[in-house]
Design a protein around this motif. Structure first.
Motif, PDB file in Angstrom:
ATOM      1  N   ALA A  54       0.826  -1.210   0.000  1.00 49.70           N
ATOM      2  CA  ALA A  54       0.000   0.000   0.000  1.00 49.70           C
ATOM      3  C   ALA A  54       0.860   1.260   0.000  1.00 49.70           C
ATOM      4  N   ALA A 101       2.295   1.787  -3.448  1.00 49.57           N
ATOM      5  CA  ALA A 101       1.284   2.328  -4.361  1.00 49.57           C
ATOM      6  C   ALA A 101       1.153   3.838  -4.191  1.00 49.57           C
ATOM      7  N   SER A 132       3.407   1.555  -8.836  1.00 49.51           N
ATOM      8  CA  SER A 132       2.193   1.742  -8.047  1.00 49.51           C
ATOM      9  C   SER A 132       1.254   0.547  -8.179  1.00 49.51           C
ATOM     10  N   GLN A 133       1.076   0.056  -9.400  1.00 45.65           N
ATOM     11  CA  GLN A 133       0.175  -1.084  -9.610  1.00 45.65           C
ATOM     12  C   GLN A 133       0.721  -2.357  -8.977  1.00 45.65           C
ATOM     13  N   TYR A 147      -0.500  -2.454  -5.543  1.00 49.41           N
ATOM     14  CA  TYR A 147      -1.859  -3.009  -5.473  1.00 49.41           C
ATOM     15  C   TYR A 147      -1.809  -4.536  -5.382  1.00 49.41           C
ATOM     16  N   HIS A 150      -5.054  -9.097 -11.193  1.00 49.77           N
ATOM     17  CA  HIS A 150      -4.543  -7.775 -11.575  1.00 49.77           C
ATOM     18  C   HIS A 150      -3.213  -7.899 -12.310  1.00 49.77           C
ATOM     19  N   LYS A 180      -8.612  -4.079 -10.707  1.00 51.21           N
ATOM     20  CA  LYS A 180      -8.228  -3.126  -9.664  1.00 51.21           C
ATOM     21  C   LYS A 180      -9.337  -2.935  -8.638  1.00 51.21           C
ATOM     22  N   VAL A 213      -9.174  -5.771  -6.243  1.00 49.06           N
ATOM     23  CA  VAL A 213      -8.060  -5.623  -5.302  1.00 49.06           C
ATOM     24  C   VAL A 213      -8.459  -4.699  -4.157  1.00 49.06           C
ATOM     25  N   ILE A 214      -9.101  -3.591  -4.477  1.00 48.21           N
ATOM     26  CA  ILE A 214      -9.517  -2.644  -3.444  1.00 48.21           C
ATOM     27  C   ILE A 214     -10.603  -3.253  -2.556  1.00 48.21           C
ATOM     28  N   GLY A 246      -5.591   2.700  -1.407  1.00 52.57           N
ATOM     29  CA  GLY A 246      -5.985   2.224  -2.728  1.00 52.57           C
ATOM     30  C   GLY A 246      -6.961   3.170  -3.407  1.00 52.57           C
ATOM     31  N   ALA A 291      -6.095   5.433  -6.672  1.00 50.21           N
ATOM     32  CA  ALA A 291      -6.925   5.326  -7.876  1.00 50.21           C
ATOM     33  C   ALA A 291      -7.188   6.704  -8.473  1.00 50.21           C
TER      34      ALA A 291
END
Length: 641
Positions: A292, A295, A318-319, A322, A338, A402, A405-406, A424, A428
């Motif tokens: 986190a 990200a 960043s991804q 995630y 993802h 995504k 994931v969140i 997250g 985004a």
């Protein structure tokens, strides 16, 4: 034999391009490896169903090493995790090979480049098909070597040499932790075979060992050490500094290594080690926090970057964050989902950046672009789709993966999960902002670049556009088509035994029943970032410049990447350089060389001069010496003997 060919054929392509170019010719040294990778990619897609059915089958090749209790077989593990990674690696690699035939058309060292690409692919395939830690480490180091060669491919550039060395050294830091983890696994379980180790893990729950007066959990320690390796390879917080510098390599390298394959090796490692991390809660919590934080860090830095490739590179970083916090909360399926969708749209964005750079005569600064959309329409459309997939616009691929994931971060109902969920959502919005900032500054607004570059601007050839079109298709449909299999109703049957869950892990199931506000938050975050970017760079372009001038400290902090490079330069690099200089000049130069020079130029000549005087040539001198010697022996015999 089928899966063995998938792994070994890229090695054949590397050998043909690397050593056979003088016989095949430069053109065939590109065509043969590319054709091999296209074939291997088709075989990987066709072999997915077989990998699901195999569900952990081991295909042995030969006994690699045997020493005491250590026995390592070289072979291939076939299960769903392997099948998914085979598809990701070979598909992106095949597309990059074909794309490179156009992008590298004017480079004088094309056979060497294609040899490195195929060698990297082989090493990555060895990593994802490993059935034991040693073979995985072989592939792990193989991709590190290949990435070093590819990042520094243009070795006439000092910046490329420095970037390749930086990537190699930073990865060695992570790999040291990985190696310690492997040593610990063997010491604890007496084997390095995955199945043998995984079977013993439940029996080691609660086991501890003493270290510096503290009782340390065995499984948490192993999980932490293995994750250190993943941090280095996947450019996570603290070990991330090599990734943006790696953009010094050719753009196809960025798409292959830094978007879809090598940097995802750490995510794959954590998911492969799910039987361990399910019983190592402290290590999993650490993974969640690091993911986190990564990200957030990478997204904030991406807000102000001006190099088109570095913006996409920080997006990758960043991804990856995630993916890691999804794995950290126990939703390994969401992390892999993802990873899978991200491979399509991020590779598309990198190759799209390459098309822009190609059109702009190697210009990479987005401040010197603008107004390109009418001049390179196909590239514009492709990058728009890649951006919508990345930011999570429905129904593109990133929207499904995504958002999941969140949602799993929220469904974890833990402090670390809540931390990951909050960041997250924030990330985004930032992702949407910097992604559309790139699009608006490159393709819209006034033309800010060199007029001569605009005079010669041209669209990329079909050999570059067609591979991007394949990624374009994947960026649109990969999320919707594979949602059910990866994280939906069919997930349990799809993943089989390749992913393990503890009996109390229901996070993926609970995520599907998240409140409506949780499910809608990522969409509104994306929308807010998009609207803000449109306002600042299309409706009122001067707002961004005024904001920069009003907050110079924040801007410089983000532009300089939180000053991590400067911090590491002060803490590690300069002391190491000083220590090296000290040992070189004081230790080696004055002490060692000085002592040897002192002996060779002082004491030894004096002693030899003394002895040369004894050898006078007169008989009575020798008789006297003999007499003195006999007298000394007699005296010793009488008094001491």
């Amino acid at each position: 034999m089928y899966y063995s060919l998938i792994v070994l054929l890229p090695l054949l392509g590397a050998l043909i391009a690397g050593f056979g170019a003088r016989w095949t010719g430069e053109r065939m040294a590109q065509i043969i490896p590319s054709a091999i990778l296209v074939l291997v990619a088709a075989m990987s897609w066709a072999g997915l169903s077989g990998a699901i059915e195999a569900d952990g089958e081991f295909i042995p090749w030969f006994r690699w090493m045997e020493s005491g209790l250590l026995a390592v077989d070289w072979g291939i593990r076939v299960d769903t995790l392997t099948g998914v990674m085979l598809i990701v690696v070979t598909t992106v690699s095949a597309i990059v090979h074909v794309y490179s035939m156009g992008y590298m058309s004017h480079d004088p060292s094309k056979p060497r480049f294609f040899a490195y690409l195929s060698l990297f692919t082989f090493a990555m395939l060895m990593l994802v098909t490993a059935n034991n830690f040693v073979q995985m480490f072989f592939g792990w180091e193989g991709v590190g070597l290949a990435s070093y060669l590819l990042i520094g491919f243009w070795h006439h550039k000092e910046s490329a040499n420095a970037a390749s060395m930086k990537a190699f050294i930073v990865n060695r830091v992570g790999d040291f932790g990985f190696a310690l983890g492997i040593f610990g696994v063997f010491a604890l379980f007496g084997s390095l075979d995955f199945d043998v180790v995984f079977e013993q893990i439940p029996g080691m729950v609660g086991a501890t060992f003493s270290f510096l007066g503290y009782e340390m959990g065995v499984l948490n320690t192993l999980g932490f050490l293995l994750f250190i390796g993943a941090m280095g390879k996947s450019a996570q917080f603290f070990l991330h500094t090599w990734l943006p510098d790696a953009m010094e390599g050719p753009t196809p390298v960025s798409a292959l290594i830094h978007a879809a394959t090598m940097v995802t090796a750490g995510v794959f490692l954590v998911c492969r080690m799910s039987p361990l991390y399910e019983y190592a809660p402290a290590a999993s919590t650490f993974i969640t926090y690091i993911g986190a934080t990564t990200a957030l860090f990478a997204a904030t830095v991406g807000l102000v970057q001006n190099d088109i490739k570095r913006i996409v590179a920080y997006s990758t970083c960043s991804q990856l964050g995630y993916m890691f916090f999804a794995a950290g909360v126990g939703a390994y399926e969401a992390a892999m989902f993802h990873l899978f969708t991200h491979a399509f749209f991020k590779a598309l964005l990198f190759l799209g950046c390459g098309s822009v750079i190609h059109a702009m005569q190697d210009e990479q600064d987005i401040r010197r672009m603008g107004g390109l959309w009418k001049l390179i329409v196909p590239t514009y459309i492709l990058m728009i789709v890649g951006t919508m997939a990345l930011t999570g616009v429905p129904p593109f691929a990133g929207f499904f993966s995504k958002d999941m994931v969140i949602e799993v971060a929220h469904a974890a109902h833990s402090t670390s999960g809540t931390y990951a969920f909050a960041l997250g959502i924030l990330v985004a919005a930032m992702t949407a902002f910097y992604s559309w900032r790139l699009i608006f500054k490159v393709f819209h607004g006034p033309r800010n670049g060199d007029p001569e570059a605009y005079a010669h601007i041209h669209e990329s050839p079909p050999i570059m556009l067609i591979p991007m079109a394949v990624l374009f298709l994947g960026s649109i449909i990969a999320g919707a088509v594979f949602y059910s299999m990866f994280v939906g109703d069919a997930a349990h049957d799809f993943w089989g035994h390749s992913i393990h869950h503890a009996p109390d892990n229901h996070v993926l199931h609970d995520a599907h029943y998240s409140p409506l506000w949780v499910k809608s938050m990522p969409f509104f975050a994306m929308l807010s970032g998009t609207v803000l970017a449109f306002y600042m760079y299309i409706l009122h372009p001067g707002v961004a410049e005024r904001a920069r001038k009003a907050n110079p400290g924040v801007y410089q902090f983000l532009l300089n990447k939180w000053y991590f490079d400067e911090l590491y330069q002060t803490i590690f690099v300069r002391p190491a350089m000083w220590l090296g200089q000290f040992f070189w000049k004081k230790g080696d130069g004055k002490t060692i060389d000085g002592a040897i020079d002192g002996l060779s130029m002082g004491l030894i000549p004096a002693v030899t001069n003394l002895y040369s005087r004894v050898q006078s040539g007169y008989m009575f001198h020798y008789a006297l010496a003999m007499f003195v010697g006999v007298a000394a022996l007699v005296t010793f015999a009488v008094t001491g003997g």
